[in-house]
Design a protein around this motif. Structure first.
Motif, PDB file in Angstrom:
ATOM      1  N   PHE A 142       0.799  -1.240   0.000  1.00  0.00           N
ATOM      2  CA  PHE A 142       0.000   0.000   0.000  1.00  0.00           C
ATOM      3  C   PHE A 142       0.829   1.286   0.000  1.00  0.00           C
ATOM      4  O   PHE A 142       0.283   2.366   0.186  1.00  0.00           O
ATOM      5  CB  PHE A 142      -0.930   0.026   1.226  1.00  0.00           C
ATOM      6  N   GLY A 143       2.169   1.166  -0.173  1.00  0.00           N
ATOM      7  CA  GLY A 143       3.033   2.343  -0.046  1.00  0.00           C
ATOM      8  C   GLY A 143       2.706   3.491  -0.984  1.00  0.00           C
ATOM      9  O   GLY A 143       3.022   4.643  -0.705  1.00  0.00           O
ATOM     10  N   ASP A 144       2.046   3.192  -2.113  1.00  0.00           N
ATOM     11  CA  ASP A 144       1.760   4.286  -3.053  1.00  0.00           C
ATOM     12  C   ASP A 144       0.415   4.942  -2.774  1.00  0.00           C
ATOM     13  O   ASP A 144      -0.037   5.797  -3.522  1.00  0.00           O
ATOM     14  CB  ASP A 144       1.798   3.767  -4.492  1.00  0.00           C
ATOM     15  N   LYS A 145      -0.257   4.539  -1.651  1.00  0.00           N
ATOM     16  CA  LYS A 145      -1.537   5.167  -1.292  1.00  0.00           C
ATOM     17  C   LYS A 145      -1.293   6.196  -0.184  1.00  0.00           C
ATOM     18  O   LYS A 145      -0.543   5.915   0.748  1.00  0.00           O
ATOM     19  CB  LYS A 145      -2.503   4.103  -0.764  1.00  0.00           C
ATOM     20  N   PRO A 146      -1.944   7.354  -0.285  1.00  0.00           N
ATOM     21  CA  PRO A 146      -1.737   8.392   0.740  1.00  0.00           C
ATOM     22  C   PRO A 146      -2.054   7.906   2.157  1.00  0.00           C
ATOM     23  O   PRO A 146      -1.528   8.423   3.124  1.00  0.00           O
ATOM     24  CB  PRO A 146      -2.710   9.491   0.327  1.00  0.00           C
ATOM     25  N   CYS A 147      -2.921   6.862   2.276  1.00  0.00           N
ATOM     26  CA  CYS A 147      -3.300   6.421   3.622  1.00  0.00           C
ATOM     27  C   CYS A 147      -2.194   5.598   4.280  1.00  0.00           C
ATOM     28  O   CYS A 147      -2.248   5.341   5.486  1.00  0.00           O
ATOM     29  CB  CYS A 147      -4.572   5.597   3.562  1.00  0.00           C
ATOM     30  N   CYS A 148      -1.198   5.170   3.513  1.00  0.00           N
ATOM     31  CA  CYS A 148      -0.198   4.245   4.052  1.00  0.00           C
ATOM     32  C   CYS A 148       0.492   4.845   5.285  1.00  0.00           C
ATOM     33  O   CYS A 148       0.650   4.179   6.307  1.00  0.00           O
ATOM     34  CB  CYS A 148       0.833   3.894   2.988  1.00  0.00           C
ATOM     35  N   PHE A 149       0.857   6.112   5.189  1.00  0.00           N
ATOM     36  CA  PHE A 149       1.554   6.733   6.322  1.00  0.00           C
ATOM     37  C   PHE A 149       0.675   6.758   7.563  1.00  0.00           C
ATOM     38  O   PHE A 149       1.088   6.353   8.640  1.00  0.00           O
ATOM     39  CB  PHE A 149       2.014   8.151   5.961  1.00  0.00           C
ATOM     40  N   THR A 150      -0.585   7.212   7.410  1.00  0.00           N
ATOM     41  CA  THR A 150      -1.442   7.322   8.599  1.00  0.00           C
ATOM     42  C   THR A 150      -1.757   5.944   9.166  1.00  0.00           C
ATOM     43  O   THR A 150      -1.949   5.788  10.370  1.00  0.00           O
ATOM     44  CB  THR A 150      -2.752   8.076   8.285  1.00  0.00           C
ATOM     45  N   LEU A 176      15.761  10.249  -8.307  1.00  0.00           N
ATOM     46  CA  LEU A 176      14.387  10.762  -8.354  1.00  0.00           C
ATOM     47  C   LEU A 176      13.415   9.697  -8.848  1.00  0.00           C
ATOM     48  O   LEU A 176      13.785   8.808  -9.612  1.00  0.00           O
ATOM     49  CB  LEU A 176      14.331  11.973  -9.292  1.00  0.00           C
ATOM     50  N   PRO A 177      12.146   9.790  -8.410  1.00  0.00           N
ATOM     51  CA  PRO A 177      11.139   8.812  -8.845  1.00  0.00           C
ATOM     52  C   PRO A 177      10.801   8.985 -10.321  1.00  0.00           C
ATOM     53  O   PRO A 177      10.839  10.093 -10.845  1.00  0.00           O
ATOM     54  CB  PRO A 177       9.921   9.145  -7.978  1.00  0.00           C
ATOM     55  N   GLY A 178      10.423   7.881 -10.953  1.00  0.00           N
ATOM     56  CA  GLY A 178      10.086   7.954 -12.377  1.00  0.00           C
ATOM     57  C   GLY A 178       8.603   8.136 -12.626  1.00  0.00           C
ATOM     58  O   GLY A 178       8.195   8.562 -13.706  1.00  0.00           O
ATOM     59  N   ASP A 179       7.764   7.795 -11.632  1.00  0.00           N
ATOM     60  CA  ASP A 179       6.315   7.977 -11.832  1.00  0.00           C
ATOM     61  C   ASP A 179       5.639   8.334 -10.507  1.00  0.00           C
ATOM     62  O   ASP A 179       6.251   8.309  -9.451  1.00  0.00           O
ATOM     63  CB  ASP A 179       5.688   6.706 -12.426  1.00  0.00           C
ATOM     64  N   ILE A 180       4.347   8.621 -10.590  1.00  0.00           N
ATOM     65  CA  ILE A 180       3.562   9.046  -9.427  1.00  0.00           C
ATOM     66  C   ILE A 180       3.640   8.016  -8.307  1.00  0.00           C
ATOM     67  O   ILE A 180       3.766   8.345  -7.133  1.00  0.00           O
ATOM     68  CB  ILE A 180       2.076   9.223  -9.823  1.00  0.00           C
ATOM     69  N   LEU A 220       7.296   9.738  -0.657  1.00  0.00           N
ATOM     70  CA  LEU A 220       6.681  10.703   0.253  1.00  0.00           C
ATOM     71  C   LEU A 220       6.340  10.017   1.580  1.00  0.00           C
ATOM     72  O   LEU A 220       6.576  10.556   2.665  1.00  0.00           O
ATOM     73  CB  LEU A 220       5.410  11.270  -0.387  1.00  0.00           C
ATOM     74  N   CYS A 221       5.796   8.801   1.487  1.00  0.00           N
ATOM     75  CA  CYS A 221       5.436   8.048   2.684  1.00  0.00           C
ATOM     76  C   CYS A 221       6.675   7.822   3.553  1.00  0.00           C
ATOM     77  O   CYS A 221       6.635   7.993   4.776  1.00  0.00           O
ATOM     78  CB  CYS A 221       4.804   6.728   2.280  1.00  0.00           C
TER      79      CYS A 221
END
Length: 893
Positions: A344-352, A389-393, A400-401
């Motif tokens: 789930f690392g590419d989902k914004p909720c992963c950090f929370t 640097l990252p290659g995609d979103i 970011l996470c």
């Protein structure tokens, strides 16, 4: 019809004329009178409007048009209690009108007359036996119980009565709607009859609970918890998780109940069912297997589910807490979190999600853990020594996470300044994807970056809020109102973020915008009082009864909002400055509740206290000015003037006390973080001398009043005192002006330096000189009659030897000096305007080599906005001072 259209189009004057025409032909056309009154109310003639309305109301009209028009008028007057009177009369005359009865009920609801609502509901039910009316009455009983000061009263009287009323309907099998069952449940719950509530929900009535997903199950669960029926809690949670293994709240209940049962050494009965809800888990083994099964089941689901994985971490945490994790082989938290990140690392909720469980990691492993996550993110470096640097979103979101986790684990915190700066640089570069930054000052850099960011994502609220804060710190208010309105703040947000706007508007000299932003905020608070009543009424109409107590609590919270009180005070002070005396007088008379919660709250409250006392002192001045000289003291008491000076003296003492508390508070030298709450203007108010000036002006009022009552003979001492006050005031005002001197903007070594504090000082100067002039015109109103009396005496005695008392010369000198000072300030402001117009931003050497064209564009935009904002502030301040100068010229007696 015609004049109705005029009103709807906002053409109130025409509406009044039309109504007058009609009234000439038909003297007693009620409805026309009321429409005329609405026109008058909207053109600011409140008293005439009220008088007309009362004429019609006194006739107790029963025609629909008049009643509705009067309702509209009373609402606009903020007098909802008059609507109740109106319909009480109508119902007496037309006792069987369902419509008027229900209008009466709603009118009571708007003013919160719950007892009368209860009666009106029953009266309605007698005329038209519809269930909703009966239950309006029941709900009004619940409202009486909620608003009763006496807890005992609601438990012994209101709620049992409501319960009996519903039971009657249940016995007669008259329950129709879901809302009625909700209401029954609400009553039983408030009576703490959890067993009965449970039976209602589980029984035949509970079948009506369908509008919300799992409404029935959730209510059952709530009652099982209240009754500590852990077997049922467990079995129900288990069943619901089998249906949806992603529902987090049920995992919590499931775990809570398992461990409760273990601690009570509960064992299932041999023969019959485990519980009302079926099978119960009562051992750790069962719980472990249950979670493993959920995880296994997850792979078969059509979309990835987070719940089962997080539940495993939650179980580990709880087992650790009980000191028995190791024997259950649930795995290593570090490894599980790593797998979770993979999934789930590419989902914004992963950090929370993971944030909650980082305490399962040993601190010695932090750096290793972060590195492990970084290693699986596909980042590409162009060359050896460059940032990868990252290659995609997807990769960007993963990275970011990890950055968020690093910050949470305190990895940045332990770095030294140099390393921290390197990280900041790297993060900025990541935002830019490899564009090097020039060496501007940090604040321009932030603004440039944010404005650029905003141009790419125009609806990013975080960028906007940060921009608002930074522009305000620079003293540039102009770009802020635009940013704020683009946030499109909804409802409660006017309270939660509105202060960002109102704190700075008037303090930065944008009076027009300030007035607008205060009105905006006040409109929200006032309409909230109206709106909440509307929501409550809608809730009655649609039977959403359980929302009603929430609305009431919401309304109370907003009414005691600190921001509300502040905006009210600043708005009125602003009106006084802009000379809308009428307005300011209307909003007075509300005092402010003192709740010292946090430092910022304490500071805001102290500042609010100082401001509201200043406001009340200034508004007290006109009440002193219009008095005929009472020579002896008995008269004074009668015409109430002396009580007014007493009020002013009492307020002055309170102001002194508030100022002392403010000074004590500031001695703590609190530094709020950049993104913390903005500090108030209190520190500036003390340090630039405005405070001392304003306080001594109010003392002067007291002296002049004394001169007024004593007369000119034998008052040499008071006259001397007044003379000295005048002198020291001019000195203080001159000092204050000196603190306003200097350039607002200057170019130094190719960079732009701003001095927003000079702007705040100027604004305080304008306010203080305005108070000085109001005090002077009070002084003038006292001295003029004295002077004309003296001149009459001269004529009578036909001799020139009547000596002029010194106070006249003192006053004249004072006014002359004020005039000179104000002219000097106006000249200074002209100078500032010239500099601001002449300042060519193009000449700033933006260290060309490092900056890209794109970036220069944004830096220029930002600096241009600040420059233009300053320019407008200075213009508005100048305009206001010119008005003051005209006033001074009229003061020479």
């Amino acid at each position: 019809g015609e004049h109705r259209d005029y009103l709807d189009n906002g053409n109130n004057k025409m509406a009044i004329q039309q109504a007058d025409k009609l009234l000439k032909k038909h003297k007693d056309l009620h409805c026309a009178k009321v429409l005329k009154a609405i026109g008058l109310q909207r053109t600011g003639k409140q008293d005439e409007a009220y008088a007309l309305a009362q004429e019609v109301a006194a006739l107790e009209p029963t025609d629909d048009n008049s009643l509705q028009a009067l309702t509209i008028l009373y609402r606009e007057m903020h007098r909802p209690e008059l609507v109740t009177k109106l319909y009480e009369a109508a119902v007496k005359k037309v006792p069987n009108s369902e419509e008027y009865h229900s209008h009466l009920f709603m009118a009571y609801a708007r003013v919160g007359e719950y007892k009368k609502m209860q009666q009106a509901g029953m009266a309605l039910y007698k005329i038209v036996p519809k269930n909703p009316y009966y239950f309006w009455s029941v709900m009004s009983l619940i409202m009486q119980s909620i608003s009763a000061q006496d807890e005992n009263l609601s438990k012994t009287m209101f709620l049992p009565l409501a319960e009996r009323m519903v039971e009657k309907m249940v016995k007669e099998d008259k329950i129709e709607a879901e809302a009625e069952v909700e209401l029954y449940y609400m009553i039983l719950e408030r009576l703490e009859k959890y067993k009965e509530a449970l039976d209602v929900v589980r029984g035949k009535l509970g079948e009506k609970l369908t509008s919300e997903l799992q409404s029935r199950e959730n209510k059952c669960m709530a009652m099982y918890k209240k009754l500590h029926r852990w077997p049922e809690c467990n079995a129900l949670a288990r069943r619901l998780l089998l249906k949806n293994s992603d529902d987090w709240q049920f995992y919590i209940t499931y775990f809570d109940s398992v461990f409760q049962l273990i601690d009570e050494s509960w064992t299932p009965p041999a023969e019959e069912e485990h519980s009302l809800e079926g099978e119960v888990h009562c051992s750790i083994e069962q719980a472990v297997n249950f979670i493993e099964e959920r995880i296994a089941g997850e792979s078969r689901s059509s979309r990835p589910l987070r719940g089962p994985f997080l539940a495993k971490l939650e179980l580990i945490r709880r087992l650790r807490h009980r000191g028995c994790n190791d024997e259950y082989k649930l795995g290593d938290p570090e490894e599980l979190m790593f797998q979770y990140f993979k999934k789930f690392g590419d989902k914004p909720c992963c950090f929370t999600d993971l944030k909650v469980f980082v305490d399962l990691l040993p601190p010695s492993q932090y750096t290793k853990f972060i590195q492990q996550l970084l290693d699986i993110i596909p980042l590409v470096a162009a060359a050896e020594d460059e940032v990868a640097l990252p290659g995609d979103i997807k990769a960007l979101q993963q990275h970011l996470c990890v950055v968020q986790l690093s910050r949470l684990l305190g990895i940045y915190h332990t770095m030294d300044k140099k390393q921290k700066l390197a990280v900041v640089r790297e993060l900025m570069l990541r935002y830019r994807h490899g564009l090097e930054f020039g060496e501007e000052a940090a604040v321009w850099q932030c603004l440039t970056l944010l404005e650029e960011g905003l141009s790419h994502s125009p609806s990013n609220a975080q960028f906007k809020l940060l921009l608002i804060r930074i522009y305000c710190r620079l003293g540039a208010f102009e770009p802020v109102s635009e940013l704020y309105s683009s946030l499109d703040a909804k409802h409660i947000q006017h309270d939660t973020i509105g202060y960002l706007l109102t704190r700075y508007a008037s303090s930065l000299g944008h009076y027009a915008a300030a007035s607008q932003s205060c009105n905006f905020a006040l409109r929200f608070f006032h309409s909230n009082q109206k709106d909440t009543s509307e929501y409550i009424i809608q809730a009655y109409k649609y039977g959403a009864f359980e929302k009603i107590p929430e609305f009431i609590a919401f309304r109370n919270r907003l009414n005691s909002s600190l921001h509300f009180a502040q905006v009210r005070t600043e708005r009125m002070l602003l009106d006084l400055l802009l000379e809308n005396w009428e307005w300011a007088k209307r909003g007075l008379g509300e005092d402010i509740s003192e709740e010292h919660r946090k430092l910022s709250l304490e500071e805001e409250t102290l500042w609010l206290r100082i401001r509201s006392l200043t406001l009340r002192l200034v508004s007290g001045l006109p009440t002193l000015a219009h008095t005929i000289q009472p020579k002896n003291s008995e008269k004074t008491a009668e015409n109430g003037v002396s009580s007014k000076i007493d009020t002013i003296r009492a307020l002055l003492q309170q102001l002194e006390a508030a100022v002392d508390s403010g000074k004590k508070f500031l001695e703590q030298k609190i530094q709020y973080p950049v993104l913390g709450p903005p500090p108030t203007r209190m520190a500036g108010f003390f340090s630039n001398g405005s405070c001392q000036c304003q306080t001594s002006l109010f003392y002067l009022v007291s002296d002049i009043y004394e001169l007024d009552t004593n007369g000119l003979e034998d008052s040499a001492e008071i006259q001397e005192r007044i003379g000295n006050s005048f002198k020291s005031l001019v000195e203080r005002l001159t000092d204050l002006f000196n603190k306003c001197k200097g350039d607002l903007i200057e170019v130094r070594d190719g960079t732009l330096k701003t001095h927003p504090n000079l702007l705040e000082n100027l604004v305080f100067f304008v306010e203080t000189i305005s108070i000085a002039l109001w005090v002077s015109s009070y002084c003038d109103s006292v001295l003029r009659p004295f002077k004309s009396n003296l001149q009459k005496k001269k004529k009578k005695k036909k001799e020139s030897s009547v000596a002029m008392p010194p106070v006249f010369t003192h006053f004249l000198d004072y006014v002359t000096e004020l005039q000179t000072l104000t002219s000097n300030v106006i000249d200074h402001i002209k100078g500032l305007e010239i500099i601001l117009t002449a300042l060519k931003l193009e000449e700033l050497s933006l260290k060309d080599t490092l900056l890209l064209q794109e970036e220069k564009k944004f830096t220029k935009t930002v600096q241009g906005k600040v420059q233009s904002s300053y320019h407008h502030s200075v213009q508005e301040i100048g305009e206001l001072l010119k008005k003051r100068l005209d006033t001074i010229k009229k003061l020479k007696i």
